[in-house]
Each structure stands twice: as structure tokens, then as C-alpha cells.
Design an enzyme around this catalytic site. Structure first.
Site, PDB file in Angstrom:
ATOM      1  N   GLU A 166       0.731  -1.184  -0.079  1.00 51.13           N
ATOM      2  CA  GLU A 166       0.030   0.040   0.047  1.00 51.13           C
ATOM      3  C   GLU A 166       0.959   1.153  -0.070  1.00 51.13           C
ATOM      4  OE1 GLU A 166      -2.990  -0.273   3.097  1.00 51.13           O
ATOM      5  OE2 GLU A 166      -4.200  -1.716   1.903  1.00 51.13           O
ATOM      6  N   GLU A 371      -5.101  -8.862   0.389  1.00 52.41           N
ATOM      7  CA  GLU A 371      -5.841  -8.521   1.527  1.00 52.41           C
ATOM      8  C   GLU A 371      -7.508  -8.374   0.998  1.00 52.41           C
ATOM      9  OE1 GLU A 371      -4.788  -5.482   4.043  1.00 52.41           O
ATOM     10  OE2 GLU A 371      -2.480  -5.769   3.837  1.00 52.41           O
TER      11      GLU A 371
END
Ligand code: BG6
Length: 471
Positions: A166, A371
Site C-alpha cells: 500500500e 488482503e
């Protein structure tokens, strides 16, 4: 599109689960580990720090035995940079090296494929102290050296690698860069400078991986927020397109195509935020394409136009952790069609199918979900087991969305749920649980840390056994 038949998942589909070192390991000050920006970050008093987490550092064998029982085919975890290089560079900490050797060997003994994130938010504080961290060019070399060390040490057994988790969130959250949270406007500029350095570093790490790891595959792990125009007003569509470019595609275009796309370049130049590009930077990105594209998906956003008015000027941004409103571009509004989690994350499995199709159309790289999960407040009941039906429903819908995207031709490697055991949430401590396995601790009361299987554990086991037939 609805079709008469929906294809099955391929036999080698990687059914997995994910974690990050600082959120699961604990032992934050043990065995020579150095401090990361997450360790030094002041957390609110009502929230636990990362010192003990789920104590996975001491209980990894027990946790892996549970993964085996559940039938996991893959486990995605991160290596804590400061366990390997306590200061971020320089001396190696052998105890840290040994820990990950043991962890990887234990996974392989249990037929679980390791998927390793090289860096998941926990940047070495030592590098921030030495030269400011990611906002300094020197950070590129230190990241590449660290990645090279991992490839040489674990690359004989680890074939799936993730460069940076991220990065798009790191860019917009100053504390993850080791910076203070004040003056966010100025921090946005530094964030995009850090972003450029991270992109160059990731590209050079891809090169090293391809040179060193036989059969190695490597890609970024981004967060993708699907965005919809709130109404059919064309201005909302334009705002959505702009938001997608400057919040989602800007990074992937750098990672996968080696380019600052037109909208993003103009955005940066117009705000005097364009980082200096050194000779060879863009070539490094262009020449070292990832092998796959991993992404984390939790929710979608509804976007409306946000024209300039008398009170706001270009460059005015509002944050709800991430930018949520930019004057003259877009604003995020509530989606009336969707339910949300307790934290307001709008639940949207259709958004996952849309994201997958958009990403595959644009980059033509195999996809991996690193995720996806449902965070909730949970207390183990006095009798019976914890029946986390909301989590089952959430995951079942999202896995079906992946199946439907694959049915339309999108290439997927696997699906890693967040998370296998409960761990510390990025912003809400232990009060926001994601696991299939309950960890018996509270925010500040560590209790006995016992592992207990929730209803979702048995559900996921069945999903894997039937290769996604029974969802
Ligand atoms: C992703 C991160 O942003 O989302 C994880 O990669 C994080 O580290 C997860 O835990 C869920 O977010 P949160 O804030 O609910 O823990």
C-alpha cells in the site's frame, strides 16, 4: 454479466491469508530488532501499541499448525526490515534472519506457499534519523540492498515477493514516512517525492529479484478503492475519472508502465509537487515490469464533483486518513446503496469485480488478492464458539466476485483473506478483529493469548476443500 455457467477455480488457485509483521509478531524489542516508525508512533491511550501484538513471534509453530488444519495453500506475511537490519542499513541481525528462516521452513514443511512482503509500513526509524528516510534519494539504495539480502537469503524457498505494501497509503499518511502529522498540504508534496523514490527502489528490486531468485515472481501490493459516480450527472463521472487517476492509477502506471500519466503529471505540476526525475529513473521502471499485480480490497467509494467555490482554492484537501475531498476535483460521499462496517467501510463485492476487471484490462498482469476481510468488534461467548456470520457473508461474496471476474477472463493467482488469526488493526488496535482464529487478549489485558477457532475457520476450510465450490 450473468452467464449460464460460471467456471470453477483452477486447481492451483492459492487460497491464503495475510498478515503484517508489526501487526502480528510482537517481540518488538526482542532479539536485536531495531525500531520502526510504527514502534515509535504514539498511539491513542485507549489503543494497544505493537509491542506484543498476537505474539506470533513466539507462537508461529502453533499458528502454522492451525493454518495447516484449515488447509491454507499460501500465507502472505511481511518481513520486519528492522529485525534484519536494526538500523535499516549496516549490520545484519542474525537472530532476525534465523526467525524468518524458521518461519519459512515451517510453512514449507506444512505445504504452505510463502508469499513475502518486503516492506509493510514499518520503515526503519534509523533511516529517518540518518537522512530523513524515503524523502531522501539515499533511501533507494538502502531498500534495494535490503531486498537483495532477502532474495539471497530466502530466495531458494520463497518464489512470490511483494515489493511495497500500500505505497499509495504511505504517500498520504505522514506518520508512515516518519514525518509529523501537521501541515498536511506540505506533507502531500513530500509524500509524492517519497512516492517517486519508492517507485525507483521497487523497480530496482524487481530487477534484483529476477537476477537472483530462480523462478521468482514479484509485484507491488497496492490498495485499490473502486470509485463510482454518485449520480449520472456527467460532472460526477469526470470527477470519478480524475479521482481514479490521482488516487489509484497514478501509482500503478508508474509501477507497471513506468510513466506519470497525463492527468497525474498535470495535477502535480499544477500544485508544484512534481518530484525531480533523475536520469535512469523512468527507464528503471519501464524496464522492470512486475510479474503480477497484487491488490488489497476492502470497500468502494462514491464520488461527486467538487467545483471550486469562494472558500476553497486549488490544492485544498480534506482528509479522513486518506484524501476525501479535493477542491476543484472530487469529494467522497456516502453510498446509499451499500451497507457499511462499524468503521463506515462500505461493503461492496461488486466493486471487487469491477476493480479486478479494470486492473486486468489496463495492465494485463495476473492478479493476486493480498488482503480482503471484514473487521468487527468481537468477544468470545461464554458458551459455544464465536459465530462470525457477517465475516463469512462478506468473504463469501467477495470470493464469488473473484470467481465471476475470472469467468470473464481475468487471470487470478489467488485470494489471501485478511487475516488468519486476529491481529492489531492499522488504526483501531485489538478492538477491530479480522481473523478466522480468535486471539484471547484485549486492548490492554493480554490474558492468555489462546487461539480459538471461530465459525469462519470451519467455513474457510470447507471453501478450500471444495476449491471454492461451496462458498
Ligand atoms: C490495509 C493494510 O490497509 O488494511 C493492513 O495493509 C491493515 O495493514 C488493513 O490492517 C485493514 O485496515 P485496518 O485499519 O482495519 O486494520
Amino acid at each position: 454479466m450473468q452467464t449460464r455457467k460460471v467456471n470453477d477455480f483452477p486447481k492451483d488457485f492459492l487460497w491464503g491469508a495475510s498478515s503484517a509483521a508489526f501487526q502480528i509478531e510482537g517481540a518488538a524489542y526482542e532479539d536485536g530488532k531495531g525500531l520502526s516508525v510504527m514502534d515509535v508512533r504514539k498511539v491513542k491511550p485507549e489503543i494497544c501499541d505493537y509491542s506484543v501484538a498476537s505474539d506470533h513471534y513466539h507462537r508461529y509453530k502453533e499458528d502454522i499448525a492451525l493454518m495447516k488444519e484449515c488447509g491454507l495453500k499460501a500465507y502472505r506475511f511481511s518481513i520486519a526490515w528492522t529485525r534484519i537490519f536494526p538500523k535499516g542499513n549496516g549490520e545484519v541481525n542474525q537472530k532476525g534472519v534465523d526467525f524468518y528462516n524458521d518461519l519459512i521452513n515451517e510453512l514449507i514443511r506444512n505445504d504452505i506457499v510463502p508469499i513475502v512482503t518486503i516492506y509493510h509500513f514499518e520503515y526503519p526509524q534509523g533511516l529517518v534519523d540518518q537522512y530523513g528516510g524515503w524523502i531522501n534519494r539515499r533511501s533507494i539504495e538502502d531498500y534495494v540492498n535490503y531486498a537483495e539480502f532477502l532474495f539471497r537469503t530466502y530466495g531458494d524457498r520463497v518464489k512470490y515477493w511483494l515489493t511495497i505494501n500500500e505505497q499509495d497509503h504511505v504517500v498520504h499518511m505522514p506518520f508512515r514516512l516518519g514525518l509529523t502529522d501537521d501541515n498536511r498540504k506540505e506533507k502531500e508534496k513530500l509524500g509524492f517525492l517519497a512516492n517517486h523514490n519508492m517507485c525507483v527502489a521497487a523497480a530496482l528490486a524487481i530487477k534484483k529479484c529476477h537476477e537472483i531468485v530462480e523462478g521468482g515472481k514479484i509485484g507491488p501490493a497496492t490498495c485499490f478503492e473502486m470509485m463510482y459516480p454518485t449520480t449520472n450527472n456527467p460532472a460526477d463521472m469526470l470527477a470519478t475519472m480524475d479521482a481514479m487517476e490521482i488516487r489509484n492509477y497514478y501509482l500503478l502506471d508508474l509501477n507497471c508502465r513506468g510513466e506519470y500519466n497525463g492527468t497525474f503529471r498535470r495535477y502535480l505540476e499544477d500544485r508544484n509537487m512534481m518530484p525531480e526525475i533523475y536520469p535512469g529513473d523512468m527507464e528503471a521502471m519501464k524496464e522492470n515490469r512486475p510479474d503480477f499485480l497484487a491488490f488489497n480490497y476492502y470497500y468502494s467509494e462514491s464520488i461527486s464533483a467538487n467545483p471550486l467555490d469562494d472558500e476553497h482554492e486549488i490544492g485544498d484537501i480534506e482528509f479522513k486518513l486518506l484524501p476525501s475531498k479535493e477542491a476543484g476535483i472530487y469529494k467522497v460521499v456516502k453510498n446509499e446503496n451499500l451497507k457499511a462496517t462499524l468503521w463506515g467501510w462500505e461493503i461492496d463485492d461488486t466493486g471487487l469485480q469491477c476493480s479486478a476487471r479494470l486492473l486486468y484490462d489496463r495492465y494485463r498482469l495476473p492478479l493476486l488478492i493480498t488482503e480482503c476481510g471484514f473487521g468487527n468488534k468481537e468477544v468470545w461467548p461464554e458458551e459455544g464458539i464465536l459465530e462470525d456470520d457477517d465475516r463469512i457473508d462478506y468473504l463469501s461474496r467477495h470470493i464469488r466476485a473473484v470467481k465471476e471476474a475470472m469467468n470473464l477472463g481475468v487471470d487470478f493467482i489467488g485470494f489471501c483473506c485478511w487475516s488468519f488469526i486476529d491481529l492489531i488493526s492499522g488504526h483501531s488496535g485489538f478492538s477491530k478483529r479480522y481473523g478466522f482464529v480468535y486471539v484471547n487478549r484485549d486492548e490492554h489485558d493480554l490474558k492468555d493469548m489462546a487461539r480459538r477457532k471461530k465459525k469462519s475457520f470451519y467455513w474457510y476450510k470447507r471453501v478450500i476443500e471444495t476449491n471454492g465450490e461451496e462458498l
